[in-house]
Design a protein around this motif. Structure first.
Motif, short mmCIF file in Angstrom:
data_model
loop_
_atom_site.label_atom_id
_atom_site.label_comp_id
_atom_site.label_asym_id
_atom_site.label_seq_id
_atom_site.Cartn_x
_atom_site.Cartn_y
_atom_site.Cartn_z
N SER A 288 64.50 56.65 41.69
CA SER A 288 65.91 56.99 41.45
C SER A 288 65.96 58.47 41.10
O SER A 288 64.93 59.12 40.94
CB SER A 288 66.51 56.14 40.34
OG SER A 288 65.96 56.46 39.08
N GLN A 649 73.07 55.26 44.74
CA GLN A 649 72.44 54.63 43.59
C GLN A 649 72.91 55.30 42.30
O GLN A 649 72.91 56.52 42.18
CB GLN A 649 70.91 54.71 43.69
CG GLN A 649 70.20 53.97 42.57
CD GLN A 649 68.70 53.90 42.77
OE1 GLN A 649 67.99 53.38 41.92
NE2 GLN A 649 68.19 54.39 43.88
N SER A 651 72.30 55.21 38.09
CA SER A 651 71.30 54.80 37.10
C SER A 651 71.68 55.32 35.73
O SER A 651 72.27 56.40 35.59
CB SER A 651 69.91 55.32 37.48
OG SER A 651 69.52 54.87 38.76
N TYR A 669 70.28 50.05 36.90
CA TYR A 669 70.68 50.70 38.15
C TYR A 669 71.60 49.78 38.95
O TYR A 669 71.60 48.56 38.79
CB TYR A 669 69.46 51.06 39.00
CG TYR A 669 68.73 49.86 39.57
CD1 TYR A 669 69.06 49.34 40.82
CD2 TYR A 669 67.72 49.23 38.86
CE1 TYR A 669 68.41 48.23 41.33
CE2 TYR A 669 67.07 48.12 39.36
CZ TYR A 669 67.42 47.63 40.60
OH TYR A 669 66.79 46.51 41.10
#
Length: 902
Positions: A288, A649, A651, A669
């Motif tokens: 990530s 994504q 997070s 996440y």
């Protein structure tokens, strides 16, 4: 102005009186009260009079005026003594002269071998600022003029401190000394020393010492197996090296060798990876907050960096194991200027023509034999030349190959003296492997600007060949025979050029920018065949067929990126970046802008929080019909009809490092995926990519989870415990799969636990243990029997499936144990490793398949009075049942490995 008047009885109102005072961490109010109680003066001041810091001082036999001068030095306060009163006024702070700034730069290397150290920490303690070396061991740090106090540290090395007066730009190359007492230290997170505000999330730097001490199958250290023990990472099939990261598929991982992509990172169908541990210096996993300099995949980046070679002396090792033999050597070609590193690994079966020979006499007149062999090998070579402190050249090469062959032969013998009547030969060979070659040039333009330019070639190629001879003899011993030969190959090859820059204008900003061009050539599947027929030594047919199941496809990929890691304040740091890429194929271009942003906030006392957002795109797909990593899997690019895959994504994480030697992290996440591929039911890509676009569906996916990592990285016992709670689902809105509903991904496993421990009993004995537990993945099984009625009225059995991946498999768990016995010799160190894979022989399913079992034959099973429409299912008289079959091919496996280092 509001004025406060404080009046107390006089004790020492004479301003010439000598006083003794001890004041600690006092606010302005508390300082005033202490002075009034001790002197008898009263203080008069307004609300605008404030301190910038608390007062700490110790006075011995000093006057009131001297004490006040010390207390308000470098403060925006001036004082005036008038009778029995002390008046305080706000005053402008004196402007400090503008300080010049200078830059310190250089390389941090191993003091014995001159090997560059990646990620070494450089801290200026007086200002609590710092930096870290880049992937080539180079650092740069800009500081104000004056005295500096620098500390250099790296895993397994003694810290080095130096202080000097900085009055000009300075080149400072540091050689660190290995510290055997710290050999057991393990660092697995993105934590840096104080002063280095890393915003990276989901980033794990895994030292090679940890990889070499993590027990795996047959005692073969493997970096991908160790990465599988990280939170958010799991193996696709029990015991194999495929990686599935945060809900992504195996082709969504970008595996790089010295910055060059590798398309097939597996040996032995995924039991081992292609990376020989002795050749590797550093491994970093990103899952990530991807830096903008990386792109091309949705789920993870595995950046593997190899040894540059010892500049001062020769050393190496060789190892004999249950499966492979290995050798490594490195040393100087010209001391201090040029070095080399060479590693090789192979299965001993490579030296034998046939590994297994079986013979079966079917009858006195028929003899049948089979011959098998399988082997693989790896070769890593690297040349490193230092022109001067500004310029370095690297030449690198990797070649790895797997080879399998199967030969069979049948002899049909006559009776008496008639001899051989006929024979049949079949020879089949399957080969696959990678080739990587590159030239890299590092150049330091100045002490703030570093560049790295790389020109590379890499390829993956699979070849399947077959030859068959069917020969018969006439009475006059002339031959009649049919001969058939075939060749199928597929692969991908890239030519690329890339340039990266590191620029540090001031300590608060670390800027990276660069660009890359890649020319891809995809060969999804090309076959040729030849047939020859001879009768009585006269050729009847001799035909060459060339059938291209799929033409070579070209793809041109351009990318530019820029990112800035900058410090906003003592508590807050940010990394903002943008990657722009363009992929051109089949006369169509796809442009993608991928923003990246991550932040870190320090709360103090060891607590910090991070957040990130990343956007990724992917232009290649791997067509595969099996859960194993098969050499027959085919790489294909996006097309004019198949769009690139995208992922967003988000997070968020919290981190604690307040306990010495311990680190605790919790990360959550959420990942969205678009244009992902799922293969239609019943399709196969084994050996052909013909019309592959018609065999896939595109849809969307989502994955979310929570990852917990607790690790101990100091002391005789080190290791970590990781836990992952996750869920991954796919959906195809057009209704082509599972009626358009969300369904679980086949590797959706709700819980995943990994425990890895290492203990150093003494200088001679150390041991490692790893234990994993994960809930089962999903497979698709029939739910009830159906019958398919064709238009002509005939029927055939079938099955009904409400949704894909509707059955969850049982949990898996496994314990691996390894122990090392070391002994120093006159010229080096020898090590015996004894390992147990799957120590308590858990019968985990390596291969799972389902079978629909009917309890009666078709005539008794279905109601033939059913008058439904073709394609519909009658009501069965009795329920059938689905039987899940499992196959365990990796039970408890012991191994012994001998290694000698010199």
């Amino acid at each position: 102005m509001c004025v406060v008047l404080l009046s107390l009885p006089l004790n020492a109102q004479n301003k010439g009186t000598k006083l003794n005072l001890n004041i600690r961490n006092a606010t302005l109010e508390s300082f005033v009260k202490q002075m009034e109680n001790s002197t008898g003066f009263s203080f008069i001041y307004g609300e605008e009079v404030k301190l910038t810091r608390r007062i700490t001082l110790e006075a011995k036999q000093q006057t009131v005026s001297e004490i006040l001068q010390r207390a308000f030095q470098n403060e925006p306060i001036r004082f005036e003594i008038s009778g029995k009163h002390i008046l305080l006024y706000k005053r402008p702070m004196p402007q400090k002269p503008v300080s010049r700034k200078f830059t310190i730069s250089g390389y941090v290397t191993d003091g014995t071998s001159s090997e560059t150290l990646i990620g070494a920490n450089i801290i200026e303690s007086r200002r609590s600022t710092g930096t870290a070396t880049n992937p080539f061991g180079f650092y740069t740090l800009t500081l104000p003029e004056g005295e500096v106090n620098l500390g250099f540290s790296y895993l397994g090395y003694e810290k080095f401190h130096t202080h000097f007066e900085l009055d000009k730009d300075t080149i400072l190359n540091i050689h660190l000394t290995a510290n055997n007492q710290l050999a057991e230290v393990v660092i697995l997170s993105d934590k840096r020393d104080a002063g280095i505000k890393s915003t990276a999330m989901g980033t794990n730097e895994i030292p090679m010492s940890q990889i070499q001490h993590t027990p795996t199958i047959l005692g073969e250290a493997d970096l991908l197996k160790t990465i599988q023990l990280m939170p958010g990472v799991q193996a696709g099939m029990e015991g194999f090296s495929g990686m599935y990261v945060r809900g992504g598929s195996s082709d969504q991982n970008l595996v790089m060798l010295d910055g060059i992509p590798v398309y097939n990172a597996d040996h032995l169908l995924g039991v081992f990876s292609i990376f020989t541990p002795e050749a590797v210096k550093n491994v970093t996993l990103f899952k990530s907050s991807f830096p903008a300099r990386y792109g091309g995949r949705l789920s993870s980046i595995v950046d593997v960096r190899t040894n540059d070679g010892d500049m001062k002396q020769y050393h190496g090792s060789f190892s004999i194991g249950a499966l492979t033999d290995k050798a490594h050597i490195e040393g100087p070609i010209v001391k201090g200027k040029t070095s080399f590193s060479f590693s090789a690994r192979a299965m001993p079966t490579a030296f034998f023509k046939n590994l297994i020979v079986s013979k079966d006499d079917v009858s006195p007149n028929i003899h049948y034999t089979e011959k098998y062999n399988y082997y693989f090998y790896d070769v890593n070579a690297k040349l490193n030349h230092k022109f001067n402190d500004r310029s370095r050249l690297f030449l690198g090469f990797y070649r790895g190959k797997d080879h399998f062959h199967y030969d069979s032969h049948e002899d049909y013998l006559g009776t008496g003296s008639s001899g051989r009547i006929s024979y049949y030969d079949s020879k089949n060979h399957l080969n696959w492997g990678n080739t990587v070659a590159y030239a890299r040039w590092n150049y330091v333009f100045n002490n703030r600007l570093f560049s790295n330019s790389t020109f590379s070639y890499n390829s993956y190629r699979m070849t399947l060949t077959g030859n068959m001879n069917d020969v018969k003899y006439n009475n006059d011993q002339t031959q009649n025979y049919n001969r058939y030969s075939s060749n199928f190959h597929s692969g991908i090859r890239d030519w690329s050029v890339r340039t990266d820059f590191d620029y540090t204008p001031i300590p608060e900003h670390h800027i990276k920018f660069g660009g890359e061009f890649i020319h891809h050539v995809f060969s999804p599947g090309v076959s040729t065949s030849k047939m020859q027929e001879v009768e009585g030594n006269v050729a009847l047919t001799d035909t060459l067929y060339h059938t291209s199941t799929s033409r070579d496809m070209n793809g041109l990929e351009f990318s530019l990126y820029a990112e800035d890691n900058f410090t906003v304040s003592n508590n807050l740091s940010l990394n903002a970046g943008l990657r722009v890429s363009l992929f051109h194929t089949q006369e169509k271009s796809y442009l993608s802008a991928q923003p990246r942003l991550s932040a870190r906030y320090e709360f103090g006392d060891g607590f910090s929080a991070k957040a990130s957002y990343t956007c990724m795109s992917q232009y290649v797909h791997l067509l595969s019909s099996t859960p194993l990593s098969m050499p027959t899997d085919l790489w294909v690019p996006i097309t004019r009809n198949i769009r690139p895959m995208y992922a967003n994504q988000y997070s968020l994480g919290g981190y604690y490092t307040g306990f010495p030697g311990w680190e605790i992290s919790v990360e959550g996440y959420y990942k969205q995926m678009k244009h992902i591929l799922e293969y239609q039911d019943g399709v196969s890509f084994f050996g052909t990519s013909t019309n592959w676009e018609e065999k896939v569906e595109t849809g969307q996916g989502r994955s979310f989870g929570l990852e917990v990592l607790v690790q101990k990285n100091l002391g005789r016992t080190t290791g970590w415990l990781s836990y992952t709670l996750s869920k991954t689902e796919h959906r195809f809105p057009d209704g082509s799969i599972s009626q358009g509903n969300w369904f679980p991904y086949k590797y959706d496993r709700r819980h995943n636990i990994s425990l890895c421990l290492n203990h150093k009993f003494s200088e001679r004995i150390d041991a490692g243990v790893s234990w994993i537990f994960n809930t089962g993945g999903c497979i698709t099984v029939p739910e009830r029997a159906t019958v398919i009625i064709r238009p002509d009225g005939s029927t055939e059995p079938g099955s009904h499936i409400s949704q894909r991946n509707n059955y969850r498999l049982p949990a898996n768990h496994r314990l691996n144990v390894g122990i090392n016995f070391h002994k120093k010799t006159k010229h080096g160190m020898r090590t015996w490793n004894i390992s147990l894979y799957n120590a308590y022989n858990a019968m985990n399913p390596n291969i799972v398949y389902s079978k629909w079992q009917m309890e009666r034959n078709m005539n008794d099973y279905y109601d033939h009075n059913y008058n439904g429409k073709p394609g519909e299912a009658p009501t069965p008289k009795e329920e059938g049942k689905t039987i899940i079959k499992k196959l365990t091919i990796l039970p408890c496996i012991p191994s012994v490995t001998y290694t000698y280092k010199f």
